[in-house]
Each structure stands twice: as structure tokens, then as C-alpha cells.
Design an enzyme around this catalytic site. Structure first.
Site, PDB file in Angstrom:
ATOM      1  CE  LYS A   1      -5.337  -1.363   2.319  1.00 48.62           C
ATOM      2  NZ  LYS A   1      -4.037  -2.063   2.219  1.00 48.62           N
TER       3      LYS A   1
ATOM      4  CB  THR B   1      -0.923   0.024   1.227  1.00 51.48           C
ATOM      5  OG1 THR B   1      -1.775  -1.121   1.183  1.00 51.48           O
ATOM      6  CG2 THR B   1      -1.784   1.276   1.239  1.00 51.48           C
TER       7      THR B   1
ATOM      8  CE  LYS C   1       2.086   2.177   3.914  1.00 49.27           C
ATOM      9  NZ  LYS C   1       2.494   0.800   3.570  1.00 49.27           N
TER      10      LYS C   1
END
Length: 289
Positions: A168, A93, A243
Site C-alpha cells: 500500500k 493503513t 500520511k
């Protein structure tokens, strides 16, 4: 297929093991000696460098911590060293811009490459039930599909290069907001004298129901088994949620898209992380309320 796997952390270890279980020949690299030892126990050949691991492979899969590392690994050790016929699949990611830059370099070198970040966490990685959100050309996505299907339950093409990353970070922004709202509701219910199980029984079949409640309840002993039943160990760590929220906020700024709830969720998870909860599951944020 002969598949190289780069990055055997909490997610990558289970993913690589599932490739072996599904009949693929896997060669792997990681900086951790313990990770390599575990891989060997799972029937995976291990190598001392990325370049050695990708030599002669049909596919390369990576699961790495951030965009800088992804860019370094692909431009320095994969592109130009893996066969041009190998399909490249990055499951990390990372930010959309870096993702598109790396895929462009791979394409220029003659590779098919996709971004394929995942949803599901460690349990799904180990169980082979991940969802992959895939970005790339139709041809590249179809070439990647058999590899991804060996590690997950769903493989969905989101669009062209970078679309997997976009999906995502939008999904996980929603998840972070949703979890905080779920925690707030349970704490308010408690202070108003409602039993947590009774509130769950009502809300889980009412308009307030959501995944954070019915599949991943932040209250111990309520709903299906979740990290809250294990002192918030395992699952999806707070620092990983943070994150993803930071990536989402950076993307929102770039796209000039208003995300006030996402920004507030980021701030709350920053405070939670700063208090030493980075390694705890993100649902542990209920303890701050």
C-alpha cells in the site's frame, strides 16, 4: 457470517454497508454518534464498546486512523474478547512494524489475522469496488477472502504479515509522485498554449498516459468524472496522501532505500496541507503549480 466492524469513518461506513448488502450480519462500533446512526440506517447493529461489538463474531474488520489506535484497539479490546476462532482483518493503513507487532500478538492468542489495506477511495468503498492488498499466512488470507470479497473487486495476497502495508505505501508513494507529474504536465501544456482537452487526448494514448491522467484527471472538465469536477471535494484527501507519503518515507529510511522523488512529493504535499488544503482531494495540488 457474523462480522464486527470497528471504525465507521468515510471509508468504513461504506465498507460495512456492503457487508450487509452481501448477506452478512454486522455489528459495529465507532466513537461518532452520527456514524453509528448512519450504520443503523444501513441495517447494522451498533454497540457502545469494541468488546461488546466483537463478542461472538466470526470475523472482526477494522478501518482506523493510525497505528497507535490499531494497536490499542486490538491489544485492549479485540484480542482476548473476540472468539479465538474469529479471523481478524485490519484494513487501516499503518506502519509495517506496528502491523507485524499486532498480528504477532493476535497469532500468539490463537487468532488468524491479516493486514488488508485498500486502494480505491471513498467512491470504491461505497460501491464495493476496493482492491485489498493482503498480508498474512496463506490460511489466514483464505479465511479473510470471503469477507474482503464482499467489499471489493480484487483481493490480492502480497505476502506474509505486513506485506499488505508494504504494498500500500509503495503504491501510494508512486501515486503521489505520478499525480504531481501529471499536474506539472498540464500546467506546462497550458503555458505553452495547448488546450487541456487536446493535450489529454494526445497524452492519454501516448507514452505519458497514467492513472492520474486517464482515470483521475486533475483538470476540471477533462477526462472521466473526478473530484476536480467538484472543486476537489470528496475523493482521497490531501492529508491522507500526506500520511501515506510519511509512512513511505519512514519505511524507506528503515530499509535504507533511496526515494528522492517520494521525499520531494512529501514536501510538496506538506506545503499544500499547511496552506489549508488538507481536506481537499490530493489532485488539488495542481493549484500550487
Amino acid at each position: 457470517m457474523k462480522i464486527a466492524f470497528i471504525g465507521l469513518g468515510n471509508m468504513g461506513s461504506g465498507m460495512a454497508a456492503n457487508l450487509v448488502k452481501n448477506g452478512h450480519e454486522v455489528a459495529a462500533f465507532d466513537l461518532s454518534a452520527d456514524a453509528l446512526e448512519t450504520a443503523q440506517a444501513n441495517g447494522i447493529a451498533t454497540y457502545g464498546t469494541v468488546r461488546e461489538a466483537v463478542e461472538g463474531m466470526d470475523a472482526v474488520v477494522s478501518m482506523l486512523p493510525n497505528g497507535d489506535i490499531v494497536k490499542s484497539v486490538y491489544t485492549g479490546s479485540v484480542i482476548g474478547h473476540a472468539p479465538r476462532s474469529a479471523v481478524l482483518i485490519d484494513c487501516s493503513t499503518i506502519d509495517v512494524e506496528t502491523c507485524r507487532t499486532v498480528i504477532a500478538k493476535a497469532t500468539d492468542a490463537g487468532h488468524d489475522m491479516v493486514d488488508a489495506p485498500v486502494s480505491g477511495g471513498i467512491a470504491a468503498a461505497n460501491g464495493g469496488t476496493l482492491t485489498f492488498m493482503v498480508g498474512g499466512t496463506q490460511e489466514a488470507c483464505e479465511r479473510a477472502r470471503p469477507v474482503l470479497e464482499a467489499m471489493g473487486k480484487a483481493v490480492i495476497r502480497a505476502g506474509d504479515a505486513g506485506a499488505g502495508q508494504a504494498a500500500k505505501i509503495c503504491n501510494n508513494m508512486l501515486l503521489g509522485i505520478q499525480m504531481i507529474g501529471t499536474c506539472e504536465a498540464f500546467k506546462l501544456a497550458e503555458r505553452l498554449g495547448l488546450d487541456a482537452q487536446n493535450f489529454y487526448d494526445i497524452a492519454s494514448v501516448s507514452s505519458g498516459q497514467c492513472w492520474s491522467m486517464t482515470s483521475y484527471c486533475p483538470v476540471p472538465g477533462v477526462g472521466p468524472q473526478s473530484p476536480s469536477d467538484n472543486d476537489y471535494d470528496g475523493g482521497f484527501a490531501t492529508n491522507l496522501m500526506l500520511k501515506d507519503l510519511r509512512l513511505a518515507m519512514a519505511a524507506a529510511k528503515s530499509a535504507e532505500s533511496a526515494t528522492p522523488m517520494g521525499e520531494r512529493a512529501k514536501e510538496l504535499f506538506e506545503d499544500h496541507d499547511a496552506d489549508g488544503n488538507g481536506g481537499k482531494d490530493f489532485s488539488s495540488i495542481i493549484r500550487r503549480l
